[in-house]
Design a protein around this motif. Structure first.
Motif, mmCIF file in Angstrom:
data_model
loop_
_atom_site.group_PDB
_atom_site.id
_atom_site.type_symbol
_atom_site.label_atom_id
_atom_site.label_comp_id
_atom_site.label_asym_id
_atom_site.label_seq_id
_atom_site.Cartn_x
_atom_site.Cartn_y
_atom_site.Cartn_z
ATOM 1 N N GLN A 68 21.133 45.125 11.174
ATOM 2 C CA GLN A 68 21.359 45.653 9.825
ATOM 3 C C GLN A 68 20.285 46.682 9.461
ATOM 4 O OE1 GLN A 68 21.328 42.428 10.655
ATOM 5 N NE2 GLN A 68 22.810 41.211 9.460
ATOM 6 N N MET A 69 19.043 46.389 9.867
ATOM 7 C CA MET A 69 17.957 47.341 9.638
ATOM 8 C C MET A 69 18.201 48.635 10.403
ATOM 9 S SD MET A 69 14.983 48.001 8.272
ATOM 10 C CE MET A 69 13.659 49.175 8.540
ATOM 11 N N ALA A 210 -0.307 41.729 7.394
ATOM 12 C CA ALA A 210 -0.064 41.969 5.967
ATOM 13 C C ALA A 210 -1.012 43.046 5.446
ATOM 14 C CB ALA A 210 -0.245 40.669 5.177
ATOM 15 N N GLY A 211 -2.250 43.045 5.938
ATOM 16 C CA GLY A 211 -3.184 44.106 5.573
ATOM 17 C C GLY A 211 -2.748 45.455 6.095
ATOM 18 N N VAL A 212 -2.216 45.489 7.316
ATOM 19 C CA VAL A 212 -1.701 46.737 7.876
ATOM 20 C C VAL A 212 -0.560 47.270 7.011
ATOM 21 C CG1 VAL A 212 -0.525 47.762 9.862
ATOM 22 C CG2 VAL A 212 -2.404 46.156 10.219
ATOM 23 N N ASN A 213 0.306 46.366 6.585
ATOM 24 C CA ASN A 213 1.414 46.751 5.714
ATOM 25 C C ASN A 213 0.912 47.370 4.417
ATOM 26 O OD1 ASN A 213 3.292 45.731 3.289
ATOM 27 N ND2 ASN A 213 4.576 46.157 5.056
ATOM 28 N N GLN A 214 -0.091 46.764 3.820
ATOM 29 C CA GLN A 214 -0.632 47.294 2.569
ATOM 30 C C GLN A 214 -1.334 48.628 2.775
ATOM 31 O OE1 GLN A 214 -0.203 45.973 -0.619
ATOM 32 N NE2 GLN A 214 1.299 44.850 0.589
ATOM 33 N N VAL A 215 -2.021 48.778 3.891
ATOM 34 C CA VAL A 215 -2.667 50.059 4.194
ATOM 35 C C VAL A 215 -1.631 51.170 4.294
ATOM 36 C CG1 VAL A 215 -3.937 51.335 5.971
ATOM 37 C CG2 VAL A 215 -4.707 49.064 5.285
ATOM 38 N N ILE A 216 -0.515 50.896 4.972
ATOM 39 C CA ILE A 216 0.535 51.905 5.128
ATOM 40 C C ILE A 216 1.143 52.272 3.780
ATOM 41 C CG2 ILE A 216 2.840 52.304 6.071
ATOM 42 C CD1 ILE A 216 2.010 50.738 8.520
ATOM 43 N N MET A 217 1.401 51.275 2.938
ATOM 44 C CA MET A 217 1.995 51.559 1.624
ATOM 45 C C MET A 217 1.060 52.392 0.755
ATOM 46 S SD MET A 217 5.042 50.322 1.599
ATOM 47 C CE MET A 217 5.081 50.924 3.288
ATOM 48 N N LEU A 260 11.201 56.487 3.529
ATOM 49 C CA LEU A 260 10.100 56.279 4.471
ATOM 50 C C LEU A 260 9.332 55.004 4.147
ATOM 51 C CD1 LEU A 260 8.547 59.853 4.899
ATOM 52 C CD2 LEU A 260 9.982 58.606 6.522
ATOM 53 N N ALA A 261 9.101 54.760 2.851
ATOM 54 C CA ALA A 261 8.344 53.576 2.448
ATOM 55 C C ALA A 261 9.074 52.299 2.838
ATOM 56 C CB ALA A 261 8.096 53.606 0.937
ATOM 57 N N VAL A 262 10.392 52.247 2.594
ATOM 58 C CA VAL A 262 11.160 51.051 2.930
ATOM 59 C C VAL A 262 11.160 50.817 4.441
ATOM 60 C CG1 VAL A 262 13.468 50.045 2.939
ATOM 61 C CG2 VAL A 262 12.597 51.153 0.872
ATOM 62 N N ASP A 265 7.665 49.670 5.535
ATOM 63 C CA ASP A 265 7.379 48.342 4.997
ATOM 64 C C ASP A 265 8.118 47.266 5.784
ATOM 65 O OD1 ASP A 265 6.453 46.456 2.810
ATOM 66 O OD2 ASP A 265 8.623 46.249 2.630
ATOM 67 N N ARG A 266 9.402 47.472 6.040
ATOM 68 C CA ARG A 266 10.193 46.459 6.741
ATOM 69 C C ARG A 266 9.726 46.275 8.179
ATOM 70 N NH1 ARG A 266 11.147 46.361 2.117
ATOM 71 N NH2 ARG A 266 13.157 46.111 1.060
ATOM 72 N N VAL A 267 9.421 47.372 8.858
ATOM 73 C CA VAL A 267 9.013 47.270 10.252
ATOM 74 C C VAL A 267 7.656 46.583 10.373
ATOM 75 C CG1 VAL A 267 8.322 48.604 12.283
ATOM 76 C CG2 VAL A 267 10.392 49.225 11.038
ATOM 77 N N THR A 268 6.688 46.984 9.557
ATOM 78 C CA THR A 268 5.364 46.377 9.652
ATOM 79 C C THR A 268 5.364 44.930 9.190
ATOM 80 O OG1 THR A 268 4.818 47.346 7.488
ATOM 81 C CG2 THR A 268 4.125 48.549 9.455
ATOM 82 N N ALA A 269 6.238 44.586 8.225
ATOM 83 C CA ALA A 269 6.340 43.183 7.812
ATOM 84 C C ALA A 269 6.863 42.322 8.949
ATOM 85 C CB ALA A 269 7.245 43.066 6.591
ATOM 86 N N ALA A 270 7.779 42.864 9.738
ATOM 87 C CA ALA A 270 8.330 42.105 10.865
ATOM 88 C C ALA A 270 7.323 41.951 11.995
ATOM 89 C CB ALA A 270 9.591 42.789 11.384
ATOM 90 N N LEU A 271 6.359 42.849 12.101
ATOM 91 C CA LEU A 271 5.369 42.751 13.170
ATOM 92 C C LEU A 271 4.526 41.489 13.055
ATOM 93 C CD1 LEU A 271 4.051 46.433 13.399
ATOM 94 C CD2 LEU A 271 5.407 45.222 15.095
ATOM 95 N N GLY A 272 4.181 41.104 11.828
ATOM 96 C CA GLY A 272 3.313 39.947 11.647
ATOM 97 C C GLY A 272 4.021 38.619 11.741
ATOM 98 N N ASN A 273 5.344 38.579 11.545
ATOM 99 C CA ASN A 273 6.095 37.322 11.579
ATOM 100 C C ASN A 273 7.355 37.492 12.417
ATOM 101 O OD1 ASN A 273 4.523 35.701 9.409
ATOM 102 N ND2 ASN A 273 5.015 37.613 8.359
ATOM 103 N N PRO A 274 7.227 37.647 13.721
ATOM 104 C CA PRO A 274 8.411 37.894 14.558
ATOM 105 C C PRO A 274 9.389 36.733 14.567
ATOM 106 C CG PRO A 274 6.479 37.457 15.912
ATOM 107 C CD PRO A 274 5.993 37.613 14.510
ATOM 108 N N GLY A 275 8.907 35.507 14.341
ATOM 109 C CA GLY A 275 9.795 34.361 14.351
ATOM 110 C C GLY A 275 10.772 34.333 13.193
ATOM 111 N N ASP A 276 10.496 35.104 12.130
ATOM 112 C CA ASP A 276 11.385 35.130 10.968
ATOM 113 C C ASP A 276 12.607 36.012 11.175
ATOM 114 O OD1 ASP A 276 9.579 33.489 9.738
ATOM 115 O OD2 ASP A 276 8.611 35.073 8.566
#
Length: 328
Positions: A68-69, A210-217, A260-262, A265-276
């Motif tokens: 879907q992504m 999560a910190g990487v995600n915030q840095v990118i945003m 670009l932000a979405v 954000d979605r890709v970096t969020a998935a990097l930290g929690n691949p099991g989700d």
């Protein structure tokens, strides 16, 4: 209190002038390196055929998140192309990626150092508070003083503004690792470096990501403001639309920033929690590897069990000597 004033701003202005006059060679080196990195990445992204690039971005979304992504990425990036904003979007993406890499290269080691040293933590905490609460526009002023106008002051201001979350969340992740686990590593004779690499960093990865995600945003938000100092990209178009009161141009450029932000954000969020995200290509690949490993262990275990059963049968019923046999 009339006439009482501390000329703090004048002192800072004097210090900035001293830095500009005495460290001009350093600022020139930074300018050359930053321009090379941003321009090279932009040229590389723009050189890729547009629909090939869209397919790669969609594949990236599918690999880390879901199909879907991938579909949403393909549709929204095609919209960027349809609005004739592909090149400015790639310029903004290049600025954000380079700024993020620089901020993480500084922030993650500082966060690790702060987590392992209370004195460093006490020094860094007020500095990070200052960096996070200072209005973003203020960072542009010394950046222009040191680097003139263009992409370089925009990137420097972006790094300063986006750095604190990387430091804070890295420190939080390292300090949040269970102390008993760390003590077990010490008990087995692991060195501090081995404990950091083998225990603390792996367990702190979700928090660090999560910190990487915030840095990118934050880098993306500041990259838009960098358009004020002449940095190319969507931010420059937003600034132009504001100065000319061009609503349609501003909405289109703003929508490009949102896309670009979405995506980031979605890709970096998935990097930290691949099991989700079990529907991602990475999740499917990991499940197949796990299944293959289980099958291999089962096959190996089955063979050894059969051999053990045969040995037990031989022991339980020993071979009889042939009739009439004996020693002559």
């Amino acid at each position: 209190m009339d006439g009482f004033r501390i000329p703090l701003g004048d002192w800072i202005d004097t210090g900035v002038d001293w830095l500009r006059d005495n460290l001009a060679w350093l600022f020139d080196i930074i300018t050359v390196v930053v321009r090379f990195l941003v321009d090279s990445l932009t040229d590389g992204l723009v050189a890729i055929p547009i629909f090939v690039a869209i397919a790669l971005f969609a594949l990236l979304g599918w690999f880390f998140r879901s199909w879907q992504m991938a579909l949403g990425t393909a549709l929204t990036f095609t919209l960027i192309v349809a609005m004739d904003l592909w090149e400015p979007a790639m310029q903004t993406l290049s600025l954000v990626l380079v700024a993020t890499l620089v901020a993480l290269a500084i922030g993650i080691p500082l966060g690790i150092w702060s987590a392992r040293n209370d004195t460093v933590r006490a020094i860094l905490k007020p500095v990070l508070d200052f960096m996070q609460t200072m209005p973003a526009f203020v960072y542009l002023i010394p950046a222009i003083t040191f680097f003139s106008i263009g992409v370089v002051p925009g990137l420097v201001a972006t790094v300063i503004f986006a750095l604190p979350p990387g430091v804070r969340l890295t420190e939080l992740g390292i300090r949040g690792v269970d102390s008993e686990t760390v003590e077990a590593g010490h008990a087995f004779g692991a060195t501090p470096g081995q404990i950091l690499r083998g225990i603390q960093l792996p367990l702190a990865t979700p928090t660090i990501m999560a910190g990487v995600n915030q840095v990118i945003m934050l880098a993306l938000s500041m990259a838009v403001l960098a358009g004020i100092v002449g940095a190319d990209g969507l931010g420059k178009i937003v600034v132009q639309s504001v100065s000319t009161v061009n609503l349609s141009q501003g909405v289109e450029a703003g929508l490009g920033v949102v896309i670009l932000a979405v995506f980031l954000d979605r890709v970096t969020a998935a990097l930290g929690n691949p099991g989700d995200y079990p529907r991602s290509l990475r999740g499917v690949w990991r499940r197949r590897r796990t299944a293959q490993s289980s099958d291999s262990r089962r096959d190996a275990g089955g063979g050894s069990n059969a051999a053990a059963d045969q040995a037990e049968r031989e022991v339980a019923s020993p071979r009889r000597a042939p009739v009439g046999g004996g020693v002559l």
